[in-house]
Write an enzyme that holds these catalytic residues in place. Structure first.
Site, PDB file in Angstrom:
ATOM      1  N   LYS A  20       0.836  -1.199   0.000  1.00  0.00           N
ATOM      2  CA  LYS A  20       0.000   0.000   0.000  1.00  0.00           C
ATOM      3  C   LYS A  20       0.875   1.255   0.000  1.00  0.00           C
ATOM      4  CE  LYS A  20      -3.867  -2.300   2.369  1.00  0.00           C
ATOM      5  NZ  LYS A  20      -4.773  -2.262   3.555  1.00  0.00           N
ATOM      6  N   TYR A  60     -12.582  -2.552  -3.061  1.00  0.00           N
ATOM      7  CA  TYR A  60     -13.141  -2.489  -1.705  1.00  0.00           C
ATOM      8  C   TYR A  60     -14.669  -2.368  -1.701  1.00  0.00           C
ATOM      9  CZ  TYR A  60      -8.459  -2.181   0.410  1.00  0.00           C
ATOM     10  OH  TYR A  60      -7.182  -2.454   0.831  1.00  0.00           O
ATOM     11  N   PHE A  68     -15.228   3.929   7.751  1.00  0.00           N
ATOM     12  CA  PHE A  68     -13.845   4.260   7.372  1.00  0.00           C
ATOM     13  C   PHE A  68     -13.616   4.214   5.866  1.00  0.00           C
ATOM     14  CE2 PHE A  68     -13.981  -0.305   8.405  1.00  0.00           C
ATOM     15  CZ  PHE A  68     -13.467  -0.869   7.241  1.00  0.00           C
ATOM     16  N   THR A 102      -5.548  -7.943  10.332  1.00  0.00           N
ATOM     17  CA  THR A 102      -5.935  -6.627   9.810  1.00  0.00           C
ATOM     18  C   THR A 102      -5.635  -5.519  10.822  1.00  0.00           C
ATOM     19  OG1 THR A 102      -7.746  -7.708   8.620  1.00  0.00           O
ATOM     20  CG2 THR A 102      -7.861  -5.304   8.840  1.00  0.00           C
ATOM     21  N   ASN A 123      -1.880  -0.095   7.335  1.00  0.00           N
ATOM     22  CA  ASN A 123      -1.356  -1.435   7.615  1.00  0.00           C
ATOM     23  C   ASN A 123      -0.522  -2.046   6.484  1.00  0.00           C
ATOM     24  OD1 ASN A 123      -3.476  -2.019   5.973  1.00  0.00           O
ATOM     25  ND2 ASN A 123      -4.619  -3.259   7.447  1.00  0.00           N
ATOM     26  N   HIS A 126      -1.693  -5.438   1.382  1.00  0.00           N
ATOM     27  CA  HIS A 126      -2.954  -6.138   1.120  1.00  0.00           C
ATOM     28  C   HIS A 126      -2.648  -7.565   0.672  1.00  0.00           C
ATOM     29  CE1 HIS A 126      -6.902  -7.160  -0.502  1.00  0.00           C
ATOM     30  NE2 HIS A 126      -6.239  -7.673  -1.528  1.00  0.00           N
ATOM     31  N   GLU A 137      -9.649 -10.306  -7.720  1.00  0.00           N
ATOM     32  CA  GLU A 137      -8.712  -9.194  -7.535  1.00  0.00           C
ATOM     33  C   GLU A 137      -7.582  -9.219  -8.565  1.00  0.00           C
ATOM     34  OE1 GLU A 137      -9.432  -8.430  -2.748  1.00  0.00           O
ATOM     35  OE2 GLU A 137      -7.558  -9.359  -3.381  1.00  0.00           O
TER      36      GLU A 137
HETATM   37  P1  IDP Z   1      -7.684  -7.016   5.247  1.00  0.00           P
HETATM   38  O1  IDP Z   1      -6.889  -5.959   4.530  1.00  0.00           O
HETATM   39  O2  IDP Z   1      -6.906  -7.624   6.362  1.00  0.00           O
HETATM   40  O3  IDP Z   1      -8.286  -8.039   4.334  1.00  0.00           O
HETATM   41  P2  IDP Z   1     -10.372  -5.866   5.444  1.00  0.00           P
HETATM   42  O4  IDP Z   1     -11.336  -6.104   6.560  1.00  0.00           O
HETATM   43  O5  IDP Z   1     -10.659  -6.490   4.129  1.00  0.00           O
HETATM   44  O6  IDP Z   1      -8.911  -6.273   5.979  1.00  0.00           O
HETATM   45  O7  IDP Z   1     -10.254  -4.292   5.286  1.00  0.00           O
HETATM   46  C1  IDP Z   1      -9.557  -3.760   4.185  1.00  0.00           C
HETATM   47  C2  IDP Z   1      -8.694  -2.619   4.658  1.00  0.00           C
HETATM   48  O8  IDP Z   1      -9.531  -1.573   5.164  1.00  0.00           O
HETATM   49  C3  IDP Z   1      -7.748  -2.927   5.816  1.00  0.00           C
HETATM   50  O9  IDP Z   1      -6.549  -3.556   5.420  1.00  0.00           O
HETATM   51  C4  IDP Z   1      -7.498  -1.554   6.367  1.00  0.00           C
HETATM   52  O10 IDP Z   1      -6.574  -0.825   5.546  1.00  0.00           O
HETATM   53  C5  IDP Z   1      -8.874  -0.909   6.221  1.00  0.00           C
HETATM   54  N1  IDP Z   1      -9.677  -1.056   7.439  1.00  0.00           N
HETATM   55  C6  IDP Z   1     -10.355  -2.156   7.838  1.00  0.00           C
HETATM   56  N2  IDP Z   1     -10.971  -1.939   9.006  1.00  0.00           N
HETATM   57  C7  IDP Z   1     -10.685  -0.658   9.351  1.00  0.00           C
HETATM   58  C8  IDP Z   1     -11.041   0.179  10.477  1.00  0.00           C
HETATM   59  O11 IDP Z   1     -11.749  -0.233  11.392  1.00  0.00           O
HETATM   60  N3  IDP Z   1     -10.531   1.442  10.476  1.00  0.00           N
HETATM   61  C9  IDP Z   1      -9.744   1.915   9.480  1.00  0.00           C
HETATM   62  N4  IDP Z   1      -9.388   1.175   8.412  1.00  0.00           N
HETATM   63  C10 IDP Z   1      -9.847  -0.102   8.356  1.00  0.00           C
HETATM   64 MG    MG Z   2      -9.782  -7.951   2.906  1.00  0.00          MG
END
Ligand code: IDP
Ligand code: MG
Length: 161
Positions: A20, A60, A68, A102, A123, A126, A137
């Site tokens: 990212k 997404y 968010f 996550t 984070n 991806h 994807e």
């Molecule tokens: P993942 O990336 O581990 O698959 P997902 O639940 O698919 O997690 O969420 C996609 C991305 O959205 C996360 O990697 C993170 O960047 C962001 N995200 C998810 N939950 C939150 C949150 O509660 N606050 C802010 N960003 C979030």
């Molecule tokens: Mg995901």
């Protein structure tokens, strides 16, 4: 190798991994590639790009109603990402473990997020979360002509001109 006559089922599985914008800014691209290479996975697609809003909206889509979501799209569009396709046995599941939880606070040390991230909203990386999602994807981020099929060569090939 000459000693083995067949390859385990699922060795052709593929997943999408993307560094990212924060990972690119923090110069973590090489480290992340290295982890997947040394694990034994095969790199079959790689590009740096500035993701479009439409690609990100598609990527997404399932999160579009989350509070968010707008900041997630802004974050992902804030700079270039490095998108990769990795291939290998159980690569989808293994990649999720290598990337870590996550929520950075839950991510174990030794994972990308557990080593480099302190907050869920930044984070670093991806990884697709299922084989079906990975297929979707990969076709979203890559044209099929951008994926490279290549075979492991025998070491002797290195000196065979
Ligand atoms: P993942 O990336 O581990 O698959 P997902 O639940 O698919 O997690 O969420 C996609 C991305 O959205 C996360 O990697 C993170 O960047 C962001 N995200 C998810 N939950 C939150 C949150 O509660 N606050 C802010 N960003 C979030
Ligand atoms: Mg995901």
């Amino acid at each position: 190798s000459a000693f083995y006559s067949s390859v385990v089922a699922g060795a052709q599985e593929r997943t999408l991994v993307a560094v990212k914008p924060d990972g690119v800014q923090r110069r973590l691209v090489g480290d992340i590639i290295k982890r997947f290479e040394q694990r034994g996975f095969k790199l079959v697609g790689l590009k740096m790009l500035q993701a479009s809003e439409s690609t990100l909206a598609d990527h997404y889509h399932d999160l579009r109603r989350k509070p968010f979501y707008p900041s997630l799209i802004r974050y992902m569009a804030s700079g270039p990402v490095v998108a990769m396709v990795w291939e290998g046995h159980n690569v989808v599941r293994s990649s999720r473990f290598m990337v870590g939880d996550t929520d950075s606070a839950q991510a174990k040390p030794g994972t990308v997020r557990g080593d480099f991230s302190v907050h869920i909203s930044r984070n670093v990386v991806h990884a697709s979360d299922s084989v079906e999602v990975a297929e979707r994807e990969i076709s979203l981020w890559f044209h099929s002509a951008e994926l490279v099929n290549w075979e492991n060569s025998d070491q002797s090939d290195l000196y065979q001109v």
